[in-house]
Design a protein around this motif. Sequence first.
Motif, PDB file in Angstrom:
ATOM      1  N   ILE A  55      59.478  55.272  45.108  1.00 57.10           N
ATOM      2  CA  ILE A  55      58.798  55.178  43.904  1.00 57.10           C
ATOM      3  C   ILE A  55      57.345  55.752  44.008  1.00 57.10           C
ATOM      4  O   ILE A  55      56.928  56.396  42.968  1.00 57.10           O
ATOM      5  N   GLN A  56      56.736  55.664  45.244  1.00 55.46           N
ATOM      6  CA  GLN A  56      55.784  56.321  45.311  1.00 55.46           C
ATOM      7  C   GLN A  56      55.626  57.827  45.440  1.00 55.46           C
ATOM      8  O   GLN A  56      54.849  58.341  44.775  1.00 55.46           O
ATOM      9  N   ARG A  57      56.594  58.546  45.905  1.00 54.97           N
ATOM     10  CA  ARG A  57      56.787  59.798  45.760  1.00 54.97           C
ATOM     11  C   ARG A  57      56.946  60.392  44.276  1.00 54.97           C
ATOM     12  O   ARG A  57      56.460  61.446  43.765  1.00 54.97           O
ATOM     13  N   TYR A  58      57.688  59.654  43.310  1.00 56.03           N
ATOM     14  CA  TYR A  58      58.110  59.996  42.167  1.00 56.03           C
ATOM     15  C   TYR A  58      56.447  59.797  41.208  1.00 56.03           C
ATOM     16  O   TYR A  58      56.532  60.609  40.420  1.00 56.03           O
ATOM     17  N   ARG A  59      56.067  58.871  41.484  1.00 51.65           N
ATOM     18  CA  ARG A  59      54.526  58.615  40.888  1.00 51.65           C
ATOM     19  C   ARG A  59      53.583  59.665  41.261  1.00 51.65           C
ATOM     20  O   ARG A  59      52.922  60.062  40.442  1.00 51.65           O
TER      21      ARG A  59
END
Length: 145
Positions: free
Chosen positions: A86-90
């Motif tokens: 999630i953090q990587r995609y955000r």
Amino acid sequence: MSVVLTIVSYSCGILLDAFLIFFALFQIISFDELRADYRNPIDLCKQLNPLVLPEYLIHSVITALFLISGQWFSLLINVPLVVYHIQRYRNRPLMTDPGVYDPTTIMYAKQQWLTNREAWIRLAFYLTTFFYYLVALIYVLIHNF
């Protein structure tokens, strides 16, 4: 009912984890081809970016199955990677298409090293969890049937 749900969750985890292993291997091979100048960075990103969201979704489904079946240790080992996804995609580069790989930055040596390292770590995680799910499934089957 709980035992059947546990068996289903581990069986689905094994099957879906096999797909995740394939995705990680494909990414490692693709980054190696880029580093050896066999592949164009634009083609590489066009090929890898469509696989990012399915990989994240498959891993989230595995994690949700463990949440539903009450397998807390399996859930605990999967949640950090879901949070990282999630953090990587955000924090991905500004792009119009879904994905996390940008052709303009993928050619930097540090970025290549980071993406290659990330793919190797994910492969190690998926292989480890694959065998853990297999052992856990066998354990549940032996002790409950």
